[in-house]
Scaffold this motif. Sequence first.
Motif, PDB file in Angstrom:
ATOM      1  N   LEU A  41      18.771  -6.542   3.197  1.00 37.93           N
ATOM      2  CA  LEU A  41      18.662  -5.519   2.170  1.00 37.93           C
ATOM      3  C   LEU A  41      17.675  -4.429   2.586  1.00 37.93           C
ATOM      4  O   LEU A  41      17.929  -3.233   2.386  1.00 37.93           O
ATOM      5  N   ALA A  42      16.554  -4.846   3.170  1.00 30.55           N
ATOM      6  CA  ALA A  42      15.555  -3.868   3.600  1.00 30.55           C
ATOM      7  C   ALA A  42      16.140  -2.912   4.636  1.00 30.55           C
ATOM      8  O   ALA A  42      15.842  -1.708   4.631  1.00 30.55           O
ATOM      9  N   GLY A  43      16.990  -3.437   5.501  1.00 27.97           N
ATOM     10  CA  GLY A  43      17.626  -2.595   6.499  1.00 27.97           C
ATOM     11  C   GLY A  43      18.575  -1.576   5.898  1.00 27.97           C
ATOM     12  O   GLY A  43      18.911  -0.574   6.543  1.00 27.97           O
ATOM     13  N   LEU A  44      18.976  -1.826   4.648  1.00 26.70           N
ATOM     14  CA  LEU A  44      19.872  -0.915   3.937  1.00 26.70           C
ATOM     15  C   LEU A  44      19.121  -0.066   2.918  1.00 26.70           C
ATOM     16  O   LEU A  44      19.737   0.626   2.102  1.00 26.70           O
ATOM     17  N   GLY A  45      17.796  -0.140   2.954  1.00 29.58           N
ATOM     18  CA  GLY A  45      16.990   0.695   2.075  1.00 29.58           C
ATOM     19  C   GLY A  45      16.662   0.082   0.733  1.00 29.58           C
ATOM     20  O   GLY A  45      16.172   0.779  -0.162  1.00 29.58           O
ATOM     21  N   VAL A  46      16.917  -1.222   0.574  1.00 31.84           N
ATOM     22  CA  VAL A  46      16.667  -1.905  -0.696  1.00 31.84           C
ATOM     23  C   VAL A  46      15.546  -2.924  -0.484  1.00 31.84           C
ATOM     24  O   VAL A  46      15.696  -3.871   0.293  1.00 31.84           O
ATOM     25  N   GLN A  47      14.433  -2.742  -1.171  1.00 26.14           N
ATOM     26  CA  GLN A  47      13.299  -3.657  -1.050  1.00 26.14           C
ATOM     27  C   GLN A  47      13.276  -4.591  -2.255  1.00 26.14           C
ATOM     28  O   GLN A  47      13.211  -4.140  -3.398  1.00 26.14           O
ATOM     29  N   TYR A  48      13.340  -5.903  -1.983  1.00 29.48           N
ATOM     30  CA  TYR A  48      13.366  -6.892  -3.056  1.00 29.48           C
ATOM     31  C   TYR A  48      12.028  -7.610  -3.159  1.00 29.48           C
ATOM     32  O   TYR A  48      11.447  -8.019  -2.145  1.00 29.48           O
ATOM     33  N   TYR A  49      11.555  -7.808  -4.401  1.00 32.24           N
ATOM     34  CA  TYR A  49      10.330  -8.556  -4.676  1.00 32.24           C
ATOM     35  C   TYR A  49      10.591  -9.514  -5.833  1.00 32.24           C
ATOM     36  O   TYR A  49      10.996  -9.097  -6.919  1.00 32.24           O
ATOM     37  N   GLY A  50      10.369 -10.803  -5.570  1.00 30.05           N
ATOM     38  CA  GLY A  50      10.581 -11.830  -6.578  1.00 30.05           C
ATOM     39  C   GLY A  50       9.340 -12.667  -6.800  1.00 30.05           C
ATOM     40  O   GLY A  50       8.236 -12.301  -6.357  1.00 30.05           O
ATOM     41  N   PRO A  51       9.470 -13.801  -7.473  1.00 27.93           N
ATOM     42  CA  PRO A  51       8.311 -14.632  -7.813  1.00 27.93           C
ATOM     43  C   PRO A  51       7.502 -15.099  -6.612  1.00 27.93           C
ATOM     44  O   PRO A  51       6.292 -15.284  -6.724  1.00 27.93           O
ATOM     45  N   ASP A  52       8.163 -15.299  -5.466  1.00 27.50           N
ATOM     46  CA  ASP A  52       7.420 -15.756  -4.286  1.00 27.50           C
ATOM     47  C   ASP A  52       6.368 -14.736  -3.859  1.00 27.50           C
ATOM     48  O   ASP A  52       5.355 -15.097  -3.242  1.00 27.50           O
ATOM     49  N   THR A  53       6.562 -13.481  -4.205  1.00 29.70           N
ATOM     50  CA  THR A  53       5.578 -12.425  -3.930  1.00 29.70           C
ATOM     51  C   THR A  53       4.773 -12.074  -5.172  1.00 29.70           C
ATOM     52  O   THR A  53       3.541 -11.998  -5.140  1.00 29.70           O
ATOM     53  N   LEU A  54       5.461 -11.890  -6.287  1.00 29.45           N
ATOM     54  CA  LEU A  54       4.830 -11.330  -7.488  1.00 29.45           C
ATOM     55  C   LEU A  54       3.960 -12.325  -8.252  1.00 29.45           C
ATOM     56  O   LEU A  54       3.293 -11.935  -9.212  1.00 29.45           O
ATOM     57  N   ARG A  55       3.969 -13.597  -7.842  1.00 33.86           N
ATOM     58  CA  ARG A  55       3.093 -14.577  -8.479  1.00 33.86           C
ATOM     59  C   ARG A  55       1.899 -14.956  -7.612  1.00 33.86           C
ATOM     60  O   ARG A  55       1.136 -15.857  -7.956  1.00 33.86           O
ATOM     61  N   LEU A  56       1.732 -14.264  -6.502  1.00 33.17           N
ATOM     62  CA  LEU A  56       0.544 -14.480  -5.679  1.00 33.17           C
ATOM     63  C   LEU A  56      -0.660 -13.822  -6.342  1.00 33.17           C
ATOM     64  O   LEU A  56      -0.513 -12.830  -7.070  1.00 33.17           O
ATOM     65  N   PRO A  57      -1.861 -14.334  -6.106  1.00 29.51           N
ATOM     66  CA  PRO A  57      -3.063 -13.732  -6.714  1.00 29.51           C
ATOM     67  C   PRO A  57      -3.177 -12.248  -6.369  1.00 29.51           C
ATOM     68  O   PRO A  57      -3.083 -11.857  -5.206  1.00 29.51           O
ATOM     69  N   GLY A  58      -3.339 -11.439  -7.396  1.00 28.64           N
ATOM     70  CA  GLY A  58      -3.498 -10.005  -7.197  1.00 28.64           C
ATOM     71  C   GLY A  58      -2.244  -9.257  -6.850  1.00 28.64           C
ATOM     72  O   GLY A  58      -2.288  -8.051  -6.607  1.00 28.64           O
ATOM     73  N   ARG A  59      -1.085  -9.951  -6.860  1.00 34.90           N
ATOM     74  CA  ARG A  59       0.156  -9.301  -6.442  1.00 34.90           C
ATOM     75  C   ARG A  59       1.156  -9.140  -7.582  1.00 34.90           C
ATOM     76  O   ARG A  59       2.270  -8.673  -7.361  1.00 34.90           O
ATOM     77  N   SER A  60       0.785  -9.530  -8.796  1.00 36.43           N
ATOM     78  CA  SER A  60       1.700  -9.324  -9.912  1.00 36.43           C
ATOM     79  C   SER A  60       1.854  -7.831 -10.159  1.00 36.43           C
ATOM     80  O   SER A  60       1.005  -7.022  -9.783  1.00 36.43           O
ATOM     81  N   LEU A  61       2.924  -7.450 -10.812  1.00 39.43           N
ATOM     82  CA  LEU A  61       3.128  -6.041 -11.145  1.00 39.43           C
ATOM     83  C   LEU A  61       2.027  -5.533 -12.072  1.00 39.43           C
ATOM     84  O   LEU A  61       1.589  -4.385 -11.956  1.00 39.43           O
ATOM     85  N   GLN A  62       1.551  -6.407 -12.966  1.00 36.83           N
ATOM     86  CA  GLN A  62       0.451  -6.015 -13.841  1.00 36.83           C
ATOM     87  C   GLN A  62      -0.797  -5.685 -13.038  1.00 36.83           C
ATOM     88  O   GLN A  62      -1.502  -4.701 -13.315  1.00 36.83           O
ATOM     89  N   SER A  63      -1.077  -6.507 -12.038  1.00 35.50           N
ATOM     90  CA  SER A  63      -2.259  -6.279 -11.213  1.00 35.50           C
ATOM     91  C   SER A  63      -2.104  -5.063 -10.314  1.00 35.50           C
ATOM     92  O   SER A  63      -2.998  -4.222 -10.220  1.00 35.50           O
ATOM     93  N   LEU A  64      -0.964  -4.955  -9.666  1.00 29.96           N
ATOM     94  CA  LEU A  64      -0.756  -3.863  -8.726  1.00 29.96           C
ATOM     95  C   LEU A  64      -0.837  -2.493  -9.390  1.00 29.96           C
ATOM     96  O   LEU A  64      -1.330  -1.531  -8.792  1.00 29.96           O
ATOM     97  N   PHE A  65      -0.360  -2.419 -10.637  1.00 28.72           N
ATOM     98  CA  PHE A  65      -0.314  -1.116 -11.307  1.00 28.72           C
ATOM     99  C   PHE A  65      -1.333  -0.995 -12.434  1.00 28.72           C
ATOM    100  O   PHE A  65      -1.210  -0.139 -13.308  1.00 28.72           O
ATOM    101  N   GLY A  66      -2.354  -1.849 -12.402  1.00 29.86           N
ATOM    102  CA  GLY A  66      -3.472  -1.707 -13.322  1.00 29.86           C
ATOM    103  C   GLY A  66      -3.142  -1.964 -14.773  1.00 29.86           C
ATOM    104  O   GLY A  66      -3.790  -1.429 -15.668  1.00 29.86           O
ATOM    105  N   LEU A  67      -2.142  -2.823 -15.024  1.00 36.22           N
ATOM    106  CA  LEU A  67      -1.764  -3.117 -16.398  1.00 36.22           C
ATOM    107  C   LEU A  67      -2.633  -4.201 -17.013  1.00 36.22           C
ATOM    108  O   LEU A  67      -2.617  -4.414 -18.207  1.00 36.22           O
TER     109      LEU A  67
END
Length: 298
Positions: A33-59
């Motif tokens: 997908l990345a090679g086609l311009g689509v970047q995917y992010y799921g729980p394996d990334t977004l549940r790491l410490p400091g990597r949630s969408l709330q954390s990344l965007f100051g929510l």
Amino acid sequence: MTAKPLSVAFHIGAHKTATTHLQRSLRSAAGQLAGLGVQYYGPDTLRLPGRSLQSLFGLKHQAADDLVNRSAADQLAGLRKDGHRLVFSEENFIGALNTPNGRKMKCRYKVADARITGLSAAMGQSIDIHLAVRRPTAFLNSAYCQLLLGGRVQPLKHYLKSHGIASVDWVDLVSRLRAARGVGAVTVWRYEDYGTLFPQIIAGLVGQDAAASVTPPRRRVNRGLSAAAVAQVLEQAGDVTGENSARAARKALPVEDGHPPFDGFSEKEHAISDAAYARQIAAIAQMDGVNLLRPDLL
């Protein structure tokens, strides 16, 4: 690839609607997908410490020091890389499946619309929402089993006092999401149609050109509890040893070996719930700006 304008798709669940299966399908194809311009992010990334969408965007204030100092624009650029589409899948973003400490849940995902609006504002980007809904009695059976698997053992009748069928109002959730600021397109499908609609669901998330890169896992991902497993857990509720956990009971008394799946509702209760579910689906199908995926329209 950055010549194309950025678009954002967010699969927000709901819980217990084959979310893990869909996430694993997307994760296994992430490189293609990345090679086609689509970047995917799921729980394996977004549940790491400091990597949630709330954390990344100051929510909320849970970001690591080296991340919180980055602007929202920098965070978005870092996630986007050189792609033109971001795809997120994280059902916990819109709220918990069950309330903590047995508090009464009057409304499912009551902060979902506010959270999506906050994320859209922080990103400066409209967000397309993708949501699966499920037959209320089956949803509650599964949610109750998840409670047991999490170690919170109680009879179903006690669970339903705080998480009753009235809380499973998909019309309320979809209408609030549709009305939320910052929400673009809203796509909804029934969990019961997931297998049939899988190609259309994926195409909606990653785009038609990239959809062929994503194939589903062959095996079911999360197994439910059998009736015998639930009975064992309740019988041994006072014994907190690992051997008597719901996970051990699931392994010892699996549905795959012919043990009937747990079902805490009568035929009459299912019928009443199914009639209400049908009315909810019909109402969602009539909502302006909502695309209800249906097998009969394939």
